[in-house]
Design a protein around this motif. Sequence first.
Motif, PDB file in Angstrom:
ATOM      1  N   LYS A   1      55.330  34.894  43.831  1.00 29.82           N
ATOM      2  CA  LYS A   1      53.922  35.262  43.967  1.00 29.82           C
ATOM      3  C   LYS A   1      53.772  36.770  44.039  1.00 29.82           C
ATOM      4  O   LYS A   1      54.602  37.455  44.642  1.00 29.82           O
ATOM      5  CB  LYS A   1      53.326  34.633  45.229  1.00 29.82           C
ATOM      6  N   ARG A   2      52.727  37.237  43.420  1.00 27.30           N
ATOM      7  CA  ARG A   2      52.434  38.668  43.446  1.00 27.30           C
ATOM      8  C   ARG A   2      50.951  38.847  43.749  1.00 27.30           C
ATOM      9  O   ARG A   2      50.101  38.249  43.102  1.00 27.30           O
ATOM     10  CB  ARG A   2      52.768  39.266  42.077  1.00 27.30           C
ATOM     11  N   SER A   3      50.673  39.639  44.737  1.00 26.08           N
ATOM     12  CA  SER A   3      49.290  39.947  45.070  1.00 26.08           C
ATOM     13  C   SER A   3      49.192  41.452  45.277  1.00 26.08           C
ATOM     14  O   SER A   3      49.740  41.981  46.245  1.00 26.08           O
ATOM     15  CB  SER A   3      48.895  39.187  46.346  1.00 26.08           C
ATOM     16  N   THR A   4      48.556  42.126  44.355  1.00 24.00           N
ATOM     17  CA  THR A   4      48.503  43.584  44.467  1.00 24.00           C
ATOM     18  C   THR A   4      47.068  44.076  44.552  1.00 24.00           C
ATOM     19  O   THR A   4      46.164  43.540  43.897  1.00 24.00           O
ATOM     20  CB  THR A   4      49.185  44.269  43.258  1.00 24.00           C
ATOM     21  N   PHE A   5      46.895  45.072  45.367  1.00 27.20           N
ATOM     22  CA  PHE A   5      45.600  45.759  45.478  1.00 27.20           C
ATOM     23  C   PHE A   5      45.922  47.245  45.465  1.00 27.20           C
ATOM     24  O   PHE A   5      46.515  47.774  46.399  1.00 27.20           O
ATOM     25  CB  PHE A   5      44.877  45.365  46.775  1.00 27.20           C
TER      26      PHE A   5
ATOM     27  N   SER B   1      47.437  33.576  36.652  1.00 23.58           N
ATOM     28  CA  SER B   1      47.182  34.969  37.012  1.00 23.58           C
ATOM     29  C   SER B   1      45.690  35.266  37.010  1.00 23.58           C
ATOM     30  O   SER B   1      44.905  34.605  36.326  1.00 23.58           O
ATOM     31  CB  SER B   1      47.915  35.908  36.054  1.00 23.58           C
ATOM     32  N   ARG B   2      45.350  36.244  37.811  1.00 23.71           N
ATOM     33  CA  ARG B   2      43.954  36.664  37.890  1.00 23.71           C
ATOM     34  C   ARG B   2      43.928  38.188  38.012  1.00 23.71           C
ATOM     35  O   ARG B   2      44.644  38.764  38.831  1.00 23.71           O
ATOM     36  CB  ARG B   2      43.272  36.033  39.104  1.00 23.71           C
ATOM     37  N   ILE B   3      43.125  38.812  37.174  1.00 19.53           N
ATOM     38  CA  ILE B   3      42.947  40.265  37.251  1.00 19.53           C
ATOM     39  C   ILE B   3      41.533  40.539  37.732  1.00 19.53           C
ATOM     40  O   ILE B   3      40.571  40.009  37.160  1.00 19.53           O
ATOM     41  CB  ILE B   3      43.195  40.942  35.879  1.00 19.53           C
ATOM     42  N   GLN B   4      41.435  41.339  38.756  1.00 21.74           N
ATOM     43  CA  GLN B   4      40.146  41.644  39.381  1.00 21.74           C
ATOM     44  C   GLN B   4      39.422  40.330  39.700  1.00 21.74           C
ATOM     45  O   GLN B   4      40.052  39.405  40.190  1.00 21.74           O
ATOM     46  CB  GLN B   4      39.303  42.538  38.462  1.00 21.74           C
ATOM     47  N   ASN B   5      38.146  40.263  39.367  1.00 20.38           N
ATOM     48  CA  ASN B   5      37.387  39.046  39.675  1.00 20.38           C
ATOM     49  C   ASN B   5      37.193  38.149  38.460  1.00 20.38           C
ATOM     50  O   ASN B   5      36.338  37.275  38.462  1.00 20.38           O
ATOM     51  CB  ASN B   5      36.027  39.420  40.263  1.00 20.38           C
ATOM     52  N   ARG B   6      38.021  38.412  37.446  1.00 16.13           N
ATOM     53  CA  ARG B   6      37.898  37.587  36.246  1.00 16.13           C
ATOM     54  C   ARG B   6      38.400  36.165  36.522  1.00 16.13           C
ATOM     55  O   ARG B   6      39.063  35.930  37.525  1.00 16.13           O
ATOM     56  CB  ARG B   6      38.723  38.192  35.106  1.00 16.13           C
ATOM     57  N   ALA B   7      38.114  35.287  35.590  1.00 14.91           N
ATOM     58  CA  ALA B   7      38.534  33.895  35.772  1.00 14.91           C
ATOM     59  C   ALA B   7      40.062  33.794  35.759  1.00 14.91           C
ATOM     60  O   ALA B   7      40.735  34.567  35.076  1.00 14.91           O
ATOM     61  CB  ALA B   7      37.944  33.048  34.653  1.00 14.91           C
TER      62      ALA B   7
ATOM     63  N   THR C   1      46.596  39.057  40.929  1.00 18.25           N
ATOM     64  CA  THR C   1      47.359  38.011  41.611  1.00 18.25           C
ATOM     65  C   THR C   1      48.075  37.184  40.549  1.00 18.25           C
ATOM     66  O   THR C   1      47.501  36.887  39.494  1.00 18.25           O
ATOM     67  CB  THR C   1      46.475  37.087  42.478  1.00 18.25           C
ATOM     68  N   GLN C   2      49.324  36.869  40.839  1.00 15.36           N
ATOM     69  CA  GLN C   2      50.119  36.068  39.907  1.00 15.36           C
ATOM     70  C   GLN C   2      50.905  35.028  40.692  1.00 15.36           C
ATOM     71  O   GLN C   2      51.341  35.308  41.817  1.00 15.36           O
ATOM     72  CB  GLN C   2      51.122  36.948  39.146  1.00 15.36           C
ATOM     73  N   LYS C   3      51.066  33.897  40.084  1.00 20.83           N
ATOM     74  CA  LYS C   3      51.917  32.865  40.699  1.00 20.83           C
ATOM     75  C   LYS C   3      52.752  32.231  39.592  1.00 20.83           C
ATOM     76  O   LYS C   3      52.203  31.791  38.580  1.00 20.83           O
ATOM     77  CB  LYS C   3      51.070  31.819  41.408  1.00 20.83           C
ATOM     78  N   TYR C   4      54.064  32.220  39.780  1.00 21.22           N
ATOM     79  CA  TYR C   4      54.959  31.567  38.829  1.00 21.22           C
ATOM     80  C   TYR C   4      55.638  30.401  39.536  1.00 21.22           C
ATOM     81  O   TYR C   4      56.316  30.608  40.544  1.00 21.22           O
ATOM     82  CB  TYR C   4      56.069  32.504  38.349  1.00 21.22           C
ATOM     83  N   ILE C   5      55.465  29.217  38.999  1.00 19.60           N
ATOM     84  CA  ILE C   5      56.224  28.077  39.516  1.00 19.60           C
ATOM     85  C   ILE C   5      57.307  27.763  38.483  1.00 19.60           C
ATOM     86  O   ILE C   5      57.001  27.490  37.309  1.00 19.60           O
ATOM     87  CB  ILE C   5      55.318  26.855  39.770  1.00 19.60           C
TER      88      ILE C   5
ATOM     89  N   PHE D   1      58.751  39.903  34.048  1.00 18.58           N
ATOM     90  CA  PHE D   1      57.698  40.685  34.689  1.00 18.58           C
ATOM     91  C   PHE D   1      56.462  40.648  33.798  1.00 18.58           C
ATOM     92  O   PHE D   1      56.554  40.864  32.586  1.00 18.58           O
ATOM     93  CB  PHE D   1      58.173  42.139  34.888  1.00 18.58           C
ATOM     94  N   ASP D   2      55.336  40.348  34.381  1.00 18.39           N
ATOM     95  CA  ASP D   2      54.084  40.212  33.629  1.00 18.39           C
ATOM     96  C   ASP D   2      54.236  39.261  32.443  1.00 18.39           C
ATOM     97  O   ASP D   2      53.819  39.570  31.309  1.00 18.39           O
ATOM     98  CB  ASP D   2      53.595  41.590  33.146  1.00 18.39           C
ATOM     99  N   GLU D   3      54.869  38.151  32.711  1.00 15.48           N
ATOM    100  CA  GLU D   3      55.043  37.067  31.733  1.00 15.48           C
ATOM    101  C   GLU D   3      55.884  37.473  30.521  1.00 15.48           C
ATOM    102  O   GLU D   3      55.784  36.879  29.444  1.00 15.48           O
ATOM    103  CB  GLU D   3      53.671  36.523  31.284  1.00 15.48           C
ATOM    104  N   LYS D   4      56.674  38.513  30.674  1.00  6.87           N
ATOM    105  CA  LYS D   4      57.572  38.938  29.595  1.00  6.87           C
ATOM    106  C   LYS D   4      58.983  39.050  30.148  1.00  6.87           C
ATOM    107  O   LYS D   4      59.168  39.283  31.335  1.00  6.87           O
ATOM    108  CB  LYS D   4      57.146  40.304  29.048  1.00  6.87           C
ATOM    109  N   GLU D   5      59.953  38.932  29.225  1.00  2.00           N
ATOM    110  CA  GLU D   5      61.348  39.074  29.654  1.00  2.00           C
ATOM    111  C   GLU D   5      61.897  40.419  29.214  1.00  2.00           C
ATOM    112  O   GLU D   5      61.643  40.860  28.088  1.00  2.00           O
ATOM    113  CB  GLU D   5      62.191  37.963  29.038  1.00  2.00           C
TER     114      GLU D   5
END
Lengths: 103, 251
Positions: free
Chosen positions: B97-101, B124-130, B108-112, B172-176
Amino acid sequence: MRKFLLITAIIFAILGIIFAVLPLGTIAFLPIVIAIIVSLLAFYKSTEKLKKLPRIVLIISAISLLVVVAKVVLIKDKVATDKQFEIKKEESKKEDMKDLEGL
Amino acid sequence: MRRIIVLLILFSSIYTCYSQGKPGEKLVYSASYNMSGLMTQLAQVSMQTELIKTSKKNFLHLSWEAATFSKWDSFFKIRDLYETYLDQTSLKPGLFKRSTFEGGYSITQKYIYNPDGKSISGTSRIQNRAESKRNFAIGSSSQDIIALVYKLRTIDFSKFKPGQSIVLSLIFDEKEYPVSIKFMGKESLSAGNLGRKECNILSIAAKTDRLKGKDKNLIWLTADANRIPVLVRFSIPVGTGQMALSMASGI
């Protein structure tokens, strides 16, 4: 040349005061050191009658330098207690437990 | 600033502690950035390990937290939290999990990690986007940043010769990204409350525009069984910085 040096010294001395007052740490050294060097040059370029202003700028810059050194030495860096962040962490942990139970 | 934080994460996470099996380890660092030629202390980075028990398994919870010193909060507030849960038996990651401000910008990101070990269900969610959901394939040995560095901290560098390197795979950020770790030699350094420690110097290189220069991104790991990161130096396109260990406990 003297006028240019003097104006530059005054500008950097003012920046130095602002940086010294604000919590910007060692960054404040930059404008202050420039102000000191330039005001010294202006001082030596000035005739006896005109040395007063560069001397004042030099003294102000030196005081700013002392203030910054004192702040760096005496005031320790701290992280503020952030209740919102702490709550967020707790909530995150609870959410994680649900995910982990499914693994 | 965001790049600096990402870099701090990249290197600082090389903490992972639980190293040789100790939950409750806490490492605190002071992170500085070179501003106009002067190292300026920006943030505190703390890293902790904890044992988490569920009804089925035990997990190692590795968390990384970064917070700007209060004097910077009005200018550029940072509150970052990175977490990984490793299966205590296999040491394979289960959840990241990643939660950055950072300065008002939040991610916010969550990888299962899926049981097949070859894919991740990410949200993942960036700012207040969906919130966006995406499943993506990964290599069998690819891991998130914290799990990867945990692995790194378990490597015995005592048998390495200067110049010898290994390659690990980072997600990282959905890339290898392939990350090369090169052993550079040894040096004795001050390690906060631990006193002076002999350290292995490692050079980190990755094919990304986030790192700059050759052998300018370095980490000093204690040359003992704990392999604690004592100092991290990084070079990025917008400058250089470092992270120095100030306090270690529960080792």
